[in-house]
Design a protein around this motif. Structure first.
Motif, PDB file in Angstrom:
ATOM      1  N   VAL A  21     -25.378  34.770  19.138  1.00 35.17           N
ATOM      2  CA  VAL A  21     -25.396  35.452  20.433  1.00 35.17           C
ATOM      3  C   VAL A  21     -25.627  36.949  20.249  1.00 35.17           C
ATOM      4  O   VAL A  21     -24.932  37.602  19.477  1.00 35.17           O
ATOM      5  CB  VAL A  21     -24.069  35.213  21.182  1.00 35.17           C
ATOM      6  CG1 VAL A  21     -24.026  36.003  22.479  1.00 35.17           C
ATOM      7  CG2 VAL A  21     -23.857  33.727  21.432  1.00 35.17           C
ATOM      8  N   GLU A  22     -26.590  37.474  20.990  1.00 35.40           N
ATOM      9  CA  GLU A  22     -26.848  38.913  21.035  1.00 35.40           C
ATOM     10  C   GLU A  22     -26.176  39.524  22.261  1.00 35.40           C
ATOM     11  O   GLU A  22     -25.582  40.584  22.167  1.00 35.40           O
ATOM     12  CB  GLU A  22     -28.354  39.191  21.066  1.00 35.40           C
ATOM     13  CG  GLU A  22     -29.076  38.823  19.794  1.00 35.40           C
ATOM     14  CD  GLU A  22     -28.732  39.757  18.654  1.00 35.40           C
ATOM     15  OE1 GLU A  22     -28.911  40.986  18.797  1.00 35.40           O
ATOM     16  OE2 GLU A  22     -28.286  39.262  17.596  1.00 35.40           O
ATOM     17  N   SER A  23     -26.307  38.841  23.414  1.00 30.92           N
ATOM     18  CA  SER A  23     -25.656  39.331  24.628  1.00 30.92           C
ATOM     19  C   SER A  23     -25.492  38.202  25.642  1.00 30.92           C
ATOM     20  O   SER A  23     -26.257  37.235  25.649  1.00 30.92           O
ATOM     21  CB  SER A  23     -26.440  40.488  25.256  1.00 30.92           C
ATOM     22  OG  SER A  23     -27.670  40.031  25.787  1.00 30.92           O
ATOM     23  N   ILE A  24     -24.470  38.368  26.465  1.00 33.78           N
ATOM     24  CA  ILE A  24     -24.208  37.439  27.569  1.00 33.78           C
ATOM     25  C   ILE A  24     -23.841  38.283  28.780  1.00 33.78           C
ATOM     26  O   ILE A  24     -23.003  39.175  28.685  1.00 33.78           O
ATOM     27  CB  ILE A  24     -23.032  36.489  27.270  1.00 33.78           C
ATOM     28  CG1 ILE A  24     -23.334  35.606  26.068  1.00 33.78           C
ATOM     29  CG2 ILE A  24     -22.704  35.633  28.492  1.00 33.78           C
ATOM     30  CD1 ILE A  24     -22.151  34.780  25.622  1.00 33.78           C
ATOM     31  N   SER A  25     -24.475  37.993  29.913  1.00 31.61           N
ATOM     32  CA  SER A  25     -24.131  38.633  31.174  1.00 31.61           C
ATOM     33  C   SER A  25     -23.803  37.541  32.179  1.00 31.61           C
ATOM     34  O   SER A  25     -24.511  36.524  32.246  1.00 31.61           O
ATOM     35  CB  SER A  25     -25.296  39.469  31.713  1.00 31.61           C
ATOM     36  OG  SER A  25     -25.642  40.482  30.806  1.00 31.61           O
ATOM     37  N   LEU A  26     -22.744  37.756  32.938  1.00 29.51           N
ATOM     38  CA  LEU A  26     -22.343  36.784  33.951  1.00 29.51           C
ATOM     39  C   LEU A  26     -22.512  37.389  35.335  1.00 29.51           C
ATOM     40  O   LEU A  26     -22.140  38.527  35.575  1.00 29.51           O
ATOM     41  CB  LEU A  26     -20.882  36.377  33.755  1.00 29.51           C
ATOM     42  CG  LEU A  26     -20.524  35.752  32.416  1.00 29.51           C
ATOM     43  CD1 LEU A  26     -19.042  35.482  32.351  1.00 29.51           C
ATOM     44  CD2 LEU A  26     -21.304  34.478  32.205  1.00 29.51           C
TER      45      LEU A  26
END
Length: 117
Positions: A21-26
């Motif tokens: 994972v590099e980034s997660i946005s919710l």
């Protein structure tokens, strides 16, 4: 899953399935960016499947499925492809309205390779 930890829980589940994972946005949907272990022209279907599996496993718990918009990177600024996992597909799978093959076909059909554009 409480409101303070959904992003951490998603990241933990993805990493547990071998996704870097590099980034997660919710928000209304989940925006996922991950670094592939297979930096070829086309994305590795097995790796995409492991990411999908992580979201299916999360949906068996307290996580209310959201549409996932994923971006696969070969390196920091080199996008390999994008794919989508619709919230309705997750619900359909969990309610036995979609089987493994139907879900797989829908996700694979959503793949858009950057080299093909």
């Amino acid at each position: 899953m409480n409101d303070l930890k959904p992003r951490a829980a998603i990241e933990e589940e993805l990493r547990g399935n071998g996704i870097s994972v590099e980034s997660i946005s919710l928000g209304e949907s989940v925006s996922l960016v991950y670094l592939t272990s297979f930096p070829d022209v086309q994305p590795d279907h097995g790796e995409v499947g492991r990411a999908v599996k992580a979201f299916l496993e999360l949906s068996e718990g307290e996580w209310d499925p959201k549409t996932v918009e994923a971006t696969i990177l070969r390196s920091d600024d080199d996008v390999q492809a994008t794919w989508t996992l619709e919230a309705e597909w997750i619900r359909g799978y969990n309610e036995y309205r979609l089987d493994d093959y139907e879900l797989t076909d829908r996700v694979l059909d959503s793949i858009e390779s950057e080299d093909a554009q």
